[in-house]
Write an enzyme that holds these catalytic residues in place. Sequence first.
Site, PDB file in Angstrom:
ATOM      1  N   ASP A  41       1.008  -1.158  -0.150  1.00 31.26           N
ATOM      2  CA  ASP A  41       0.132   0.021  -0.206  1.00 31.26           C
ATOM      3  C   ASP A  41       0.781   1.324   0.023  1.00 31.26           C
ATOM      4  O   ASP A  41       0.818   2.068  -0.923  1.00 31.26           O
ATOM      5  CB  ASP A  41      -0.800  -0.099   1.305  1.00 31.26           C
ATOM      6  CG  ASP A  41      -2.007   0.929   1.165  1.00 31.26           C
ATOM      7  OD1 ASP A  41      -2.338   1.335   0.073  1.00 31.26           O
ATOM      8  OD2 ASP A  41      -2.892   1.030   2.136  1.00 31.26           O
ATOM      9  N   GLY A 133       1.654  -9.944   4.858  1.00 28.73           N
ATOM     10  CA  GLY A 133       2.620  -9.075   5.307  1.00 28.73           C
ATOM     11  C   GLY A 133       2.225  -8.673   6.773  1.00 28.73           C
ATOM     12  O   GLY A 133       2.149  -9.512   7.565  1.00 28.73           O
TER      13      GLY A 133
HETATM   14  P1  ADP Z   1      -1.223  -6.931   4.184  1.00 23.87           P
HETATM   15  O1  ADP Z   1      -1.364  -5.684   5.069  1.00 23.87           O
HETATM   16  O2  ADP Z   1      -2.108  -7.264   3.320  1.00 23.87           O
HETATM   17  O3  ADP Z   1      -0.420  -8.220   4.946  1.00 23.87           O
HETATM   18  P2  ADP Z   1       1.562  -6.217   3.116  1.00 23.87           P
HETATM   19  O4  ADP Z   1       1.481  -4.845   2.148  1.00 23.87           O
HETATM   20  O5  ADP Z   1       2.029  -6.036   4.491  1.00 23.87           O
HETATM   21  O6  ADP Z   1       0.014  -6.288   3.006  1.00 23.87           O
HETATM   22  O7  ADP Z   1       2.260  -7.480   2.693  1.00 23.87           O
HETATM   23  C1  ADP Z   1       1.697  -8.124   1.663  1.00 23.87           C
HETATM   24  C2  ADP Z   1       2.823  -8.788   0.923  1.00 23.87           C
HETATM   25  O8  ADP Z   1       3.123  -8.092  -0.045  1.00 23.87           O
HETATM   26  C3  ADP Z   1       3.699  -9.287   1.966  1.00 23.87           C
HETATM   27  O9  ADP Z   1       4.571 -10.582   1.250  1.00 23.87           O
HETATM   28  C4  ADP Z   1       5.218  -8.158   1.399  1.00 23.87           C
HETATM   29  O10 ADP Z   1       6.215  -8.699   1.726  1.00 23.87           O
HETATM   30  C5  ADP Z   1       4.885  -8.056   0.151  1.00 23.87           C
HETATM   31  N1  ADP Z   1       5.254  -6.528  -0.473  1.00 23.87           N
HETATM   32  C6  ADP Z   1       5.502  -5.662   0.214  1.00 23.87           C
HETATM   33  N2  ADP Z   1       6.111  -4.479  -0.787  1.00 23.87           N
HETATM   34  C7  ADP Z   1       5.737  -5.202  -1.865  1.00 23.87           C
HETATM   35  C8  ADP Z   1       6.000  -4.664  -3.137  1.00 23.87           C
HETATM   36  N3  ADP Z   1       6.379  -3.287  -3.522  1.00 23.87           N
HETATM   37  N4  ADP Z   1       5.525  -5.399  -4.383  1.00 23.87           N
HETATM   38  C9  ADP Z   1       5.257  -6.743  -4.063  1.00 23.87           C
HETATM   39  N5  ADP Z   1       5.028  -7.289  -2.965  1.00 23.87           N
HETATM   40  C10 ADP Z   1       5.363  -6.350  -1.840  1.00 23.87           C
END
Ligand code: ADP
Length: 186
Positions: A41, A133
């Site tokens: 996000d 994440g």
């Molecule tokens: P949530 O709050 O739904 O858990 P997160 O953003 O914290 O979402 O994480 C979801 C997944 O995306 C995690 O496995 C994280 O490592 C990964 N992630 C974080 N940044 C990126 C990015 N820029 N592109 C792809 N995946 C990412």
Amino acid sequence: MNAPDETGTALTAVRGDITEQQVDAIVNAANSSLLGGGGVDGAIHRKGGPEILAACRRLRAGHYGRGLPPGRAVVTTAGRLPARCVVHTVGPVWTPGRAEEAAEVLASCHTQALRAAAELGARTVAFPAISTGIFGYPVDAAAPVAVAAVRAAVHEAAGRGHVFEEVRFVLFSEESYDIYAAEVAR
Ligand code: ADP
């Protein structure tokens, strides 16, 4: 890269950054506020610029005054990103002992995101590993749910005459990549 399935859609997994994907739609693992957060996000808002947040604020001022409920999806501009649009969806927060409920919401995120993408005519869509994440969903539990939901949604769309060219999972870590790639190859 996998061969297209019988609907003609290639289901793929790559290691990378979702913000760099050259696809019609990228999916954001948003939170209910729609006003930004960490992880995917944060990266999407940072690189996509203020247009995305402005669109999210309009959604909050309109239909989504209380925020976007988990399992639902809404579309905004992708601002400066290479993708044409961002589909925001809110995954479940992992709660031990409530795996079934979490799986239903996670599946719904993928179903609703692909329905929204199909409505826009998007033919290529990239998903991050939603909920794995900050929301704490174990990757090995999330991958089969996510991939099964995508397969079903791709079939559903094909039945309505919309054929996705590619649905791509974009994984940040090697561990997540290995798990999603194995599931996609199944
Ligand atoms: P949530 O709050 O739904 O858990 P997160 O953003 O914290 O979402 O994480 C979801 C997944 O995306 C995690 O496995 C994280 O490592 C990964 N992630 C974080 N940044 C990126 C990015 N820029 N592109 C792809 N995946 C990412």
